[in-house]
Design an enzyme around this catalytic site. Structure first.
Site, short mmCIF file in Angstrom:
data_model
loop_
_atom_site.label_atom_id
_atom_site.label_comp_id
_atom_site.label_asym_id
_atom_site.label_seq_id
_atom_site.Cartn_x
_atom_site.Cartn_y
_atom_site.Cartn_z
N GLY A 31 -21.87 60.89 19.43
CA GLY A 31 -22.04 60.47 18.04
C GLY A 31 -21.54 59.07 17.77
O GLY A 31 -21.33 58.30 18.71
N HIS A 37 -27.58 53.96 21.62
CA HIS A 37 -28.06 55.36 21.60
C HIS A 37 -29.54 55.41 21.20
O HIS A 37 -30.32 56.17 21.76
CB HIS A 37 -27.26 56.18 20.58
CG HIS A 37 -25.80 56.33 20.90
ND1 HIS A 37 -24.82 55.77 20.13
CD2 HIS A 37 -25.15 56.98 21.89
CE1 HIS A 37 -23.63 56.07 20.62
NE2 HIS A 37 -23.80 56.80 21.70
N MET A 184 -22.80 47.34 23.35
CA MET A 184 -22.58 48.20 22.18
C MET A 184 -21.85 49.46 22.59
O MET A 184 -22.11 50.02 23.66
CB MET A 184 -23.91 48.56 21.55
CG MET A 184 -24.52 47.37 20.88
SD MET A 184 -25.83 47.88 19.79
CE MET A 184 -26.29 46.29 19.13
N SER A 186 -19.46 52.93 20.66
CA SER A 186 -18.88 53.53 19.45
C SER A 186 -17.45 53.02 19.27
O SER A 186 -16.94 52.95 18.16
CB SER A 186 -18.87 55.05 19.58
OG SER A 186 -20.17 55.51 19.89
P1 AMP Z 1 -21.55 58.14 24.21
O1 AMP Z 1 -21.92 58.61 22.84
O2 AMP Z 1 -20.70 56.92 24.21
O3 AMP Z 1 -21.04 59.24 25.09
O4 AMP Z 1 -22.91 57.67 24.86
C1 AMP Z 1 -24.02 58.51 24.93
C2 AMP Z 1 -25.06 57.87 25.82
O5 AMP Z 1 -25.43 56.59 25.30
C3 AMP Z 1 -24.51 57.60 27.24
O6 AMP Z 1 -25.54 57.89 28.19
C4 AMP Z 1 -24.21 56.14 27.21
O7 AMP Z 1 -24.26 55.52 28.48
C5 AMP Z 1 -25.30 55.62 26.30
N1 AMP Z 1 -24.91 54.32 25.73
C6 AMP Z 1 -23.76 54.03 25.07
N2 AMP Z 1 -23.71 52.72 24.75
C7 AMP Z 1 -24.86 52.18 25.22
C8 AMP Z 1 -25.41 50.85 25.22
N3 AMP Z 1 -24.76 49.83 24.67
N4 AMP Z 1 -26.61 50.67 25.81
C9 AMP Z 1 -27.28 51.70 26.38
N5 AMP Z 1 -26.81 52.96 26.41
C10 AMP Z 1 -25.63 53.20 25.85
#
Ligand code: AMP
Length: 284
Positions: A31, A37, A184, A186
Site C-alpha cells: 500500500g 506501483h 519512488m 512508500s
Molecule cells: P511495496 O509496496 O513497497 O512492497 O512494493 C510493491 C511492489 O512494487 C514491489 O514489487 C516493488 O518492487 C514495486 N515497486 C516499489 N517501488 C517501485 C518503483 N519505484 N518502481 C517500480 N516498482 C516499484
C-alpha cells in the site's frame, strides 16, 4: 472494482474468473501506492484479463526495530488509485486473516536471501517469500508483477517459484523514479524536502558505477570507492552497503564482467532507502 477482506471471498471471485477463462495478473503491495506501483498495475492490465492488487503490510518481513507500526496505511487513497487504474479486485486482508495463529511454516530461499539487504534485515526475505507463497496460493495468478527497485526480492521470489514448481510466471518491471532520479518508494514520505533532494545522490552513485564500467573499469573495489564518494555528499546519510554483485547469484565479485547488479542502501535519518541498477558489462 471489488474489495475483498477475506480469503474466502477472494477464492470465490478467483474461481468465477478462472472458469470464465480469464488470465489473472497479480500485484502484491504494502500500500501507500505511488507511480511505481501503478506501473506494475499497468503492465498487468496489458497482459491479463483480470488484475488483482493486494494491500497488506506484512508483519513477518519487519524486524523488531523497524517501521512496521508507522508504515503509511492510506487505504482510502489507495483504493481510489486502484479504481482509477482499472484494477478488478483489491485484496485487503486483516493481519489475523493472513496469520490466524502462530505460523510454523516458512519459505526460506537460502543463499539468495543472505547477502545485501539480508545482512541488515535478518529474516526479512523469509517473511517476504512466505507471504508471497501464501498470497499466490490465495490469488492463483497466471502472472505476478514485481519491481526491479527491490531487485533482491524479485530474485528471491523467482527462485522460490522455480524451486517449488509454483504454476505462475514472475515479471519484473523497471524502477520508476522521481525527476531527480530518486527511486519512488512508500518510505519517501518519511523524508523532508531537503532529504529528498539529498537522496538524489543514491541514483547518482549508481550512474557513476555504470559510467565507470562503460569506460572499461573492471575493478569492483575501485568503482565502489568512487560510488561511496558520491554518497558521502548526503549530509545526514549513513551508508549500509555499496555492492557490485553477480546479477543472478548476488555474490560479490572482484572483477566486473557480464551481468552485474550495483546495489546501494543508505539511511537518511531513520529512513532506509534502497536502490540498484543492472549493468551488462559486455555492452560497452
Ligand atoms: P511495496 O509496496 O513497497 O512492497 O512494493 C510493491 C511492489 O512494487 C514491489 O514489487 C516493488 O518492487 C514495486 N515497486 C516499489 N517501488 C517501485 C518503483 N519505484 N518502481 C517500480 N516498482 C516499484
Amino acid at each position: 472494482m471489488k474489495v475483498a477482506r477475506t480469503i474466502e471471498s477472494v477464492r470465490r471471485l478467483v474461481k468465477v474468473t478462472q472458469s470464465a477463462g480469464k488470465k489473472i495478473g497479480f500485484v502484491p503491495t504494502m500500500g501507500a501506492l505511488h507511480t511505481g506501483h501503478l506501473s506494475l498495475i499497468e503492465a498487468a492490465r496489458k497482459d491479463c484479463d483480470f488484475v488483482v492488487v493486494s494491500i497488506f503490510v506484512n508483519p513477518t518481513q519487519f524486524g523488531p526495530s523497524e517501521d512496521f507500526k508507522k508504515y503509511p496505511r492510506p487505504i482510502e487513497a489507495d483504493l481510489k488509485m486502484c479504481r482509477k487504474a482499472g484494477v478488478d479486485l483489491v485484496f485487503v486482508p486483516a493481519p489475523k486473516a493472513m496469520y490466524p495463529g502462530e505460523n510454523l511454516t516458512w519459505v526460506d530461499v537460502e543463499k539468495l536471501s543472505e547477502p545485501l539487504c539480508g545482512k541488515f534485515r535478518p529474516g526479512h526475505f523469509r517473511g517476504v517469500a512466505t507471504v508471497c507463497a501464501k498470497l499466490f496460493n490465495i490469488v492463483l495468478p497466471d502472472i505476478a508483477y514485481f519491481g526491479q527497485k527491490d531487485a533482491q526480492q524479485a530474485i528471491v521470489i523467482k527462485r522460490m517459484v522455480a524451486d517449488l514448481n509454483m504454476p505462475l510466471k514472475i515479471v519484473v518491471c523497471p524502477t520508476v523514479r522521481e525527476k531527480n532520479g530518486l527511486a519512488m518508494s512508500s518510505r519517501n514520505q518519511y523524508l523532508t524536502a531537503q532529504q529528498k533532494k539529498d537522496a538524489a545522490y543514491i541514483y547518482k552513485s549508481l550512474q557513476k558505477c555504470r559510467q565507470m564500467i562503460r569506460q572499461g573499469n573492471t575493478d569492483a573495489k575501485k568503482i565502489i570507492a568512487e560510488m561511496r564518494k558520491v554518497l558521502k555528499q548526503i549530509p545526514s546519510g549513513k551508508i549500509q552497503y555499496v555492492s557490485i554483485v553477480d546479477a543472478e547469484s548476488l555474490q560479490n565479485i572482484d572483477k566486473v564482467a557480464g551481468k552485474v547488479l550495483a546495489a546501494v542502501t543508505v539511511k537518511i535519518g531513520p529512513t532506509r532507502l534502497i536502490d540498484n541498477i543492472l549493468i551488462d558489462a559486455s555492452e560497452r
